[in-house]
Design a protein around this motif. Structure first.
Motif, PDB file in Angstrom:
ATOM      1  N   ASP A 189      -4.354  13.312  -2.606  1.00 37.54           N
ATOM      2  CA  ASP A 189      -3.813  14.043  -3.757  1.00 37.54           C
ATOM      3  C   ASP A 189      -2.520  13.387  -4.254  1.00 37.54           C
ATOM      4  O   ASP A 189      -1.699  12.932  -3.458  1.00 37.54           O
ATOM      5  N   ALA A 190      -2.361  13.363  -5.562  1.00 35.81           N
ATOM      6  CA  ALA A 190      -1.102  12.904  -6.155  1.00 35.81           C
ATOM      7  C   ALA A 190      -0.759  13.839  -7.302  1.00 35.81           C
ATOM      8  O   ALA A 190      -1.641  14.209  -8.094  1.00 35.81           O
ATOM      9  N   ALA A 235      10.358   6.344  -1.902  1.00 34.02           N
ATOM     10  CA  ALA A 235      10.835   7.406  -1.008  1.00 34.02           C
ATOM     11  C   ALA A 235      11.320   8.613  -1.810  1.00 34.02           C
ATOM     12  O   ALA A 235      11.130   9.761  -1.395  1.00 34.02           O
ATOM     13  N   CYS A 236      11.935   8.356  -2.958  1.00 36.42           N
ATOM     14  CA  CYS A 236      12.411   9.462  -3.813  1.00 36.42           C
ATOM     15  C   CYS A 236      11.256  10.362  -4.248  1.00 36.42           C
ATOM     16  O   CYS A 236      11.448  11.545  -4.542  1.00 36.42           O
ATOM     17  N   GLU A 237      10.053   9.792  -4.343  1.00 37.67           N
ATOM     18  CA  GLU A 237       8.877  10.567  -4.769  1.00 37.67           C
ATOM     19  C   GLU A 237       8.007  10.981  -3.580  1.00 37.67           C
ATOM     20  O   GLU A 237       6.847  11.349  -3.768  1.00 37.67           O
ATOM     21  N   LYS A 238       8.547  10.864  -2.362  1.00 33.35           N
ATOM     22  CA  LYS A 238       7.783  11.179  -1.144  1.00 33.35           C
ATOM     23  C   LYS A 238       6.525  10.320  -1.048  1.00 33.35           C
ATOM     24  O   LYS A 238       5.451  10.780  -0.654  1.00 33.35           O
ATOM     25  N   LEU A 239       6.677   9.054  -1.398  1.00 31.55           N
ATOM     26  CA  LEU A 239       5.533   8.138  -1.389  1.00 31.55           C
ATOM     27  C   LEU A 239       5.768   6.943  -0.463  1.00 31.55           C
ATOM     28  O   LEU A 239       5.116   5.910  -0.613  1.00 31.55           O
ATOM     29  N   ALA A 240       6.694   7.101   0.468  1.00 29.48           N
ATOM     30  CA  ALA A 240       7.000   5.966   1.347  1.00 29.48           C
ATOM     31  C   ALA A 240       6.709   6.285   2.811  1.00 29.48           C
ATOM     32  O   ALA A 240       7.322   5.699   3.711  1.00 29.48           O
ATOM     33  N   THR A 241       5.758   7.162   3.069  1.00 27.96           N
ATOM     34  CA  THR A 241       5.399   7.460   4.453  1.00 27.96           C
ATOM     35  C   THR A 241       4.857   6.186   5.110  1.00 27.96           C
ATOM     36  O   THR A 241       3.938   5.551   4.584  1.00 27.96           O
ATOM     37  N   ALA A 242       5.445   5.831   6.246  1.00 23.20           N
ATOM     38  CA  ALA A 242       5.119   4.539   6.883  1.00 23.20           C
ATOM     39  C   ALA A 242       3.960   4.706   7.871  1.00 23.20           C
ATOM     40  O   ALA A 242       4.097   4.435   9.059  1.00 23.20           O
ATOM     41  N   THR A 278       0.847  -1.190   0.000  1.00 27.83           N
ATOM     42  CA  THR A 278       0.000   0.000   0.000  1.00 27.83           C
ATOM     43  C   THR A 278       0.887   1.245   0.000  1.00 27.83           C
ATOM     44  O   THR A 278       1.776   1.383   0.841  1.00 27.83           O
ATOM     45  N   ILE A 279       0.630   2.114  -0.957  1.00 31.22           N
ATOM     46  CA  ILE A 279       1.378   3.375  -1.054  1.00 31.22           C
ATOM     47  C   ILE A 279       0.559   4.456  -0.364  1.00 31.22           C
ATOM     48  O   ILE A 279      -0.566   4.753  -0.782  1.00 31.22           O
ATOM     49  N   MET A 318       2.094  10.289 -10.070  1.00 32.14           N
ATOM     50  CA  MET A 318       1.304   9.296 -10.819  1.00 32.14           C
ATOM     51  C   MET A 318       2.175   8.570 -11.831  1.00 32.14           C
ATOM     52  O   MET A 318       2.091   7.344 -11.980  1.00 32.14           O
ATOM     53  N   ARG A 319       3.028   9.323 -12.529  1.00 29.52           N
ATOM     54  CA  ARG A 319       3.909   8.687 -13.528  1.00 29.52           C
ATOM     55  C   ARG A 319       4.898   7.749 -12.852  1.00 29.52           C
ATOM     56  O   ARG A 319       5.168   6.649 -13.340  1.00 29.52           O
ATOM     57  N   ALA A 320       5.406   8.197 -11.701  1.00 31.94           N
ATOM     58  CA  ALA A 320       6.375   7.348 -10.984  1.00 31.94           C
ATOM     59  C   ALA A 320       5.706   6.046 -10.552  1.00 31.94           C
ATOM     60  O   ALA A 320       6.286   4.957 -10.702  1.00 31.94           O
ATOM     61  N   ILE A 321       4.491   6.145 -10.034  1.00 26.05           N
ATOM     62  CA  ILE A 321       3.786   4.932  -9.585  1.00 26.05           C
ATOM     63  C   ILE A 321       3.452   4.049 -10.789  1.00 26.05           C
ATOM     64  O   ILE A 321       3.573   2.819 -10.724  1.00 26.05           O
ATOM     65  N   ALA A 322       3.052   4.670 -11.893  1.00 19.52           N
ATOM     66  CA  ALA A 322       2.772   3.884 -13.105  1.00 19.52           C
ATOM     67  C   ALA A 322       4.030   3.123 -13.541  1.00 19.52           C
ATOM     68  O   ALA A 322       3.965   1.931 -13.891  1.00 19.52           O
TER      69      ALA A 322
END
Lengths: 550, 99
Positions: free
Chosen positions: A349-350, A396-403, A337-338, A355-359
């Motif tokens: 919000d993304a 984490a590089c995209e600030k998407l690894a908040t635990a 889960t991201i 969105m491109r990074a997750i894709a």
């Protein structure tokens, strides 16, 4: 994933073309606003506080990498570089120009997407357990049932003008991640004693002004009879739903007024007719749809855990694994889960870049597939355990690894008065301030599972009734005030939160939440989670602390 | 905090083509700048403004015109919180602020 055939594609292309002519007629003045409004709403286009808002359907929250890439392109080309994932597993764009809306629908159609039935008094996007097909202990992938319902309900001529909007959710698990009992119809797929698939049908749940937990109306419904039964339910609702009063028009009011037994009796009587009318799906068609959800070919013999290197131990990888990584039904794989809830960020919000990074990450590590959760996060469903460290670093590089998934800062918040024309108060700033107040990760882990849900008005898009701590924004003489509810939950023990007492100002509501959490920490028993503590203690100790000074 | 007093109103709407927040200006056009808005006390003068707005709606320039209260002292400031957010943009995205 389901893939359009020629019929689906032609239908969506034609619908986009039709909307282009409708917009042109509106801009030329051939259509008045009164004539045009229902047409634009049928295509998910609202007029909000600052601009038009387009709500794009993401059926049962499943997206391909290509589709998410297209959504990122739309965010850049037609909006302001971001989108907002909603509690119906959809995405909204907030800055749409009417004259460009037809181009967006055309772009969506290219990637098998649309905005049909994301608004209006119709059957809305059918939602599902976001771990569908990949979680242990599931009786069946609920997306198969969702897709069947989607095809049955899309432009269904009998149900295109219901008394009010209609929401359906499906799960195939005993653990309810889809909040099925807060839906007009909630479906739980089970395996019967003879191993056949049956459905338990809950009807008449909902949030909004008058919240209800849906009662079980029909148990053990055979798979073969699903559509004729749903058709009977919708037909009874369509006939007797309160069209005279918008606040009493949802099916929950009808079920409550008739009583469960009488409502069930009427549906059974209608079902005798719908069964004969051929509403049910032929087995071959069910099998055709089922084949789309067979899942990928899994590798065998993969290591069951990621390889931990020293740098991983020091940098928070373990914390992220604890909250964001879930067991997969296939050994060697994980479900990730991201979190779209960075501390101080806007829930759901993304940016287009994210969105491109997750894709891209889904393409590299999750068989091109992404899920949207009703809790406004995203899921990668097919990650190899050995890929977790590199995936975590890239997120984490995209600030998407908040635990923080499932913790106090993983907050649901509707757009509220910052965007929504119906809202009475802002939701997002309250969520931001609460997450900042509890920013320290160790503290969040100490508190344990805690779901805070915030709505900016009584319509409850932020699911406040189902929050362990629910917050409802109201307008009190021109000032934003916030009511707090405790003990709600959307899971398999569904319950509506209870109001603790008088509301709090915008300045004091975050302090109030902190007081509630501190009270829990003071009074909890070893290992006890917040919701269980509220159930054991009742509201009294929380009220005492909250209102002691007054 | 003292409440703003208001005896004058302006007309606001959304522009048809792009949905942008606009105000009926003194020159009869629609402006994104509240400072250019025509204001009037409740009564005939306000009714005239509203009639002009209704005409613009019929001409397919704007949708959903409504009268909003503006501050007596600072007539570039709406009184209601909702209208302040419409004027400035989402409070949570200062980077997208209109003013």
């Amino acid at each position: 994933m389901y893939a359009y055939d020629t019929y689906d594609q032609t239908f969506v292309d034609q619908r986009a073309a039709e909307f282009r002519t409708q917009v042109a007629r509106r801009l030329s003045g051939e259509l008045t606003e009164e004539q045009f409004r229902p047409l634009r709403l049928l295509n998910g286009l609202y007029l909000q506080l600052h601009a038009y808002m387009l709500r794009v359907a993401i059926p049962y929250g499943t997206l391909s990498s290509r589709q998410l890439q297209a959504l990122a392109d739309i965010a850049d080309k037609y909006d302001r570089g971001y989108g907002h994932f909603t509690t119906r597993q959809n995405i909204q764009f907030n800055w749409i120009k009417l004259e460009e809306a037809p181009d967006i629908l055309a772009d969506l159609a290219v990637v098998e997407m649309h905005a049909i039935q994301t608004s209006g008094n119709v059957i809305r996007n059918v939602t599902a357990d976001h771990f569908a097909g990949v979680i242990l202990g599931e009786a069946d992938d609920p997306r198969i049932t969702c897709e069947i319902i989607r095809q049955w309900s899309t432009l269904h001529p009998e149900f295109s003008f219901l008394p009010r909007k209609f929401k359906i959710a499906v799960t195939g698990s005993l653990v309810d991640r889809a909040a099925i009992r807060f839906h007009d119809i909630g479906i739980r797929i089970r395996k019967a004693a003879d191993a056949s698939l049956v459905h338990d049908i809950y009807i008449g749940g909902g949030m909004g002004r008058t919240p209800f937990v849906a009662p079980l109306v029909k148990a053990n419904l055979s798979k073969a009879g699903l559509l004729s039964y749903l058709e009977a339910v919708l037909r009874v609702y369509n006939r007797y739903g309160r069209r005279d009063n918008i606040y009493k028009a949802r099916i929950k009011i009808l079920v409550d007024a008739l009583g469960v037994d009488e409502f069930a009796r009427q549906v059974e009587a209608e079902w005798m007719h719908t069964k004969l009318e051929g509403a049910d799906l032929p087995e071959a068609e069910e099998q055709r749809i089922r084949a789309f959800f067979a899942g990928p070919a899994y590798e065998t013999g993969l290591p069951a855990t990621p390889i931990e290197t020293p740098d991983l131990r020091e940098t928070g990888f373990a914390d992220w694994c604890k909250t964001s990584v879930f067991p997969h039904r296939v050994p060697g794989y994980a479900v990730v889960t991201i979190s779209l809830k960075p501390i101080g960020g806007i829930p759901g919000d993304a940016t287009s870049q994210q969105m491109r990074a997750i894709a891209d990450l889904a393409e590299a590590y999750s068989r091109h597939e992404i899920r949207v959760t009703h809790e406004q996060n995203l899921v990668l469903p097919y990650v190899r355990q050995i890929d977790l460290p590199v995936l975590w670093r890239k997120l984490a590089c995209e600030k998407l690894a908040t635990a923080n998934v499932g913790l106090v800062s993983d907050i649901i918040a509707c757009p509220g008065l910052d965007y929504c024309s119906l809202a009475n108060a802002r939701s997002i700033p309250i969520a931001q301030r609460i997450s900042e107040r509890f920013a320290e990760l160790q503290q969040q882990h100490d508190i344990g599972p805690l779901k805070i849900k915030i709505s900016g008005c009584i319509n409850a898009c932020g699911h406040h009734h189902a929050g362990h701590i629910g917050i409802l924004g109201v307008d009190r003489k021109g000032e934003e005030f916030y009511q707090i509810m405790l003990g709600g939950t959307g899971d398999e023990t569904a319950a509506i939160g209870e109001l603790v007492g008088p509301g709090f100002s915008s300045n004091t509501v975050v302090d109030a939440v902190e007081t509630i959490v501190k009270t829990f920490l003071d009074l909890r028993q070893p290992g006890e989670v917040f919701l269980n503590a509220v159930r054991r203690l009742g509201l009294a100790p929380f009220k005492e602390r909250l209102y002691a000074r007054s | 905090m003292a409440k703003a007093s208001s005896s004058r109103q302006a007309i606001t709407a959304n522009r048809l083509r792009d949905g942008a927040v606009v105000y009926l200006a003194v020159d009869g056009n629609w402006s994104e700048n509240l400072a250019q808005a025509a204001t009037a006390p409740d009564g005939d003068a306000l009714k005239k403004l509203f009639d002009r707005a209704a005409q613009s709606a019929r001409q397919n320039l704007i949708v959903d015109p409504v009268a909003i209260a503006v501050d007596d002292v600072d007539q570039t400031a709406p009184v209601s919180f909702r209208e302040k957010i419409r004027l400035r943009g989402p409070s949570v995205r200062p980077d997208l602020a209109r003013i």
